[in-house]
Scaffold this motif. Structure first.
Motif, short mmCIF file in Angstrom:
data_model
loop_
_atom_site.label_atom_id
_atom_site.label_comp_id
_atom_site.label_asym_id
_atom_site.label_seq_id
_atom_site.Cartn_x
_atom_site.Cartn_y
_atom_site.Cartn_z
N ASP A 52 2.20 -0.35 6.49
CA ASP A 52 3.15 -0.63 5.89
C ASP A 52 3.21 0.61 4.87
OD1 ASP A 52 4.11 -3.34 5.59
OD2 ASP A 52 2.71 -3.93 5.28
N GLY A 54 3.17 1.11 2.07
CA GLY A 54 0.98 1.06 0.42
C GLY A 54 0.62 0.54 1.82
N PHE A 55 -1.10 0.64 1.00
CA PHE A 55 -2.11 0.35 1.18
C PHE A 55 -3.09 -0.36 0.25
CE2 PHE A 55 -6.68 1.41 1.18
CZ PHE A 55 -7.62 0.66 2.46
N LYS A 56 -3.53 -1.60 0.17
CA LYS A 56 -4.09 -2.05 -1.27
C LYS A 56 -5.48 -2.49 -0.65
CE LYS A 56 -2.54 -4.31 -5.48
NZ LYS A 56 -1.80 -4.93 -6.37
N THR A 57 -6.56 -3.56 -1.17
CA THR A 57 -7.51 -3.75 -0.75
C THR A 57 -7.33 -5.47 -2.00
OG1 THR A 57 -8.76 -3.00 -2.21
CG2 THR A 57 -8.97 -2.39 -0.37
N GLY A 58 -7.62 -6.62 -1.39
CA GLY A 58 -7.35 -7.38 -1.89
C GLY A 58 -8.68 -8.06 -1.92
#
Length: 453
Positions: A52, A54-58
């Protein structure tokens, strides 16, 4: 224009060298390097390596998995091996020898998924659509939701996956597809590696499961770099048994299920059919009393399988005695012979001993030790034993009969097959059963049981 250089890649592990090497320093393989052209100042495949924007941790606990993450193949034996069905967005590799039935198996899975109303795309780089249709007519495939195409360019295949977003895609085979930006022949190490990576990112990005078919080398491993098996989520081998015309689907890697499961199939004129009860076929027509026979229950994953171990001893008047084994580990067999000589007084030093597992099946566990010992003892004494008796247990070097796992499942399978008695270790814990249980703690007690048969 980009400059090109000549590099040498190991066909086994993908190790790259600027010069030819006789032995790969990474995997130790001999004479495994092949020459390929490589473009400099260009990163192969970099344009597709992104899921994707975006790059986001969770937190892991907040990740949504969804309730329907698996697609049933419509074939219970295949679903068992996949771990309950094909996981959405997964990449599975199906390998096997030429003529084993890989393409037929993949077409059967495609047809069954398409019958449920899902769109399936079968892409072949080896056959034309007309040839696929000929095979489909023979096997009875022809669902309106099953689409076929002949294509070898992996970029166009990935574009079709993103555009159509089908429920399942089959690519036959990974050795025939190529990536346009790689200046190498289809089937080379770099092409196989980059094509597989491209399909993997397409599957993860769209959530479409992809099954790729792979050829095997003469030693039985998937052709191409070993890295190929590390990249995919599931590795399945479709093997042919020499006897009974069985086809065995075996998982050797599965990120979403057990690697100990097998599916048993039979090849016929109308394609592949699943075998729901292989034990019944393997023991069909067996005599009620036989000398040199021992019925055992072995576990293939969570499936119990009943097999007959046959043993024959013959006197040798000169030379060293012969030990011939088929279907059982040779070293394990020698240990059991030594225990029989030491604890039961068998004189086998001048006897040829032959052991065979009926049906051509190989046994990889120790739960068959007691049955093998019973077969050898019965064959040596020429004492017929009841084939309605099953032997379950592991032998120690001191002659102790030791418990094995899944005892209740093994006994339940014997009960379902109509067996009357089970010889099991004394320390085994069992539930309720209609079979008569004979509990023994040492191999010496086996003599009394065989004599009373």
């Amino acid at each position: 224009m980009l400059k090109k250089a000549t590099v040498f890649n190991c066909n086994n592990c993908g190790y790259e060298s600027l010069k030819w090497l006789g032995k790969c320093p990474a995997c130790g393989g001999f004479n495994s390097f092949s020459e390929e052209a490589k473009e400099l100042k260009k990163k192969g495949g970099g344009e597709y390596r992104g899921f994707d924007a975006g790059f986001k941790t969770g937190p892991l606990k907040d990740v949504e998995t969804g309730r329907k993450q698996r697609i049933s193949t419509g074939i219970s034996e295949a679903d068992r091996v996949f771990g309950g069905g094909i996981v959405k967005g997964s990449l599975a590799l199906l390998g096997g020898e030429p003529g084993a039935g890989k393409s037929t198996m993949a077409l059967a899975i495609s047809e069954n998924v398409a019958k449920s109303g899902r769109k399936v795309i079968y892409i072949s780089g080896e056959e034309s659509p007309g040839q696929i249709k000929m095979r489909a007519d023979r096997t009875g495939a022809g669902s309106p939701s099953l689409f076929v195409a002949s294509e070898t360019c992996v970029e166009r295949i990935a574009e079709e996956i993103e555009r159509e977003k089908p429920s399942l895609v089959v690519v036959d085979s990974i050795q025939t597809v190529y990536k346009d930006s790689i200046d190498a022949l289809a089937g080379s190490v770099s092409q196989i590696k980059e094509s597989c990576a491209h399909l993997m990112y397409a599957a993860k990005k769209t959530g479409v499961p992809v099954i790729i078919i792979g050829h095997v080398t003469k030693d039985g491993s998937i052709a191409g770099p070993k890295m190929l098996e590390h990249m995919v989520d599931v590795v399945l081998y479709f093997e042919s048994e020499q006897i009974n015309n069985f086809k065995v689907l075996r998982a050797v890697k599965n990120r979403f299920g057990s690697t100990n499961e097998i599916g048993v199939f039979e090849m016929g004129a109308s394609g592949i059919t699943e075998v729901a009860s292989p034990s019944k076929i393997l023991l069909d027509g067996i005599k009620e009393q036989k000398a040199g026979s021992g019925i055992v229950t072995v576990m293939e994953g969570t499936r119990p399988l009943m097999l007959e171990i046959q043993a024959l001893t013959a006197r040798r008047n000169f030379g060293n005695p012969q030990r011939t084994v088929t279907g059982v580990d040779y070293n394990r067999f020698l240990i059991i012979l030594a225990v029989l000589e030491k604890k039961m007084g068998l004189s086998l030093e001048n006897q040829d001993v032959f052991v065979n597992v009926a049906g051509g099946i190989r046994i990889f566990e120790t739960g068959s030790d007691l049955g093998l010992a019973a077969a050898v003892y019965s064959g040596f004494r020429n004492s017929p034993v009841s084939t309605k008796t099953v032997y379950i247990g592991e032998l120690g070097l001191d002659g102790e009969v030791r418990p094995v796992h899944f005892m209740d499942l093994r006994i339940a399978e014997a009960e379902r097959m109509g067996f009357e008695r089970a010889v099991i270790p004394a320390r085994s814990k069992t539930g309720e059963t209609r079979i008569k249980l004979e509990r023994i703690s040492s191999i010496e007690e086996l003599k009394k049981i065989i004599i009373t048969d």
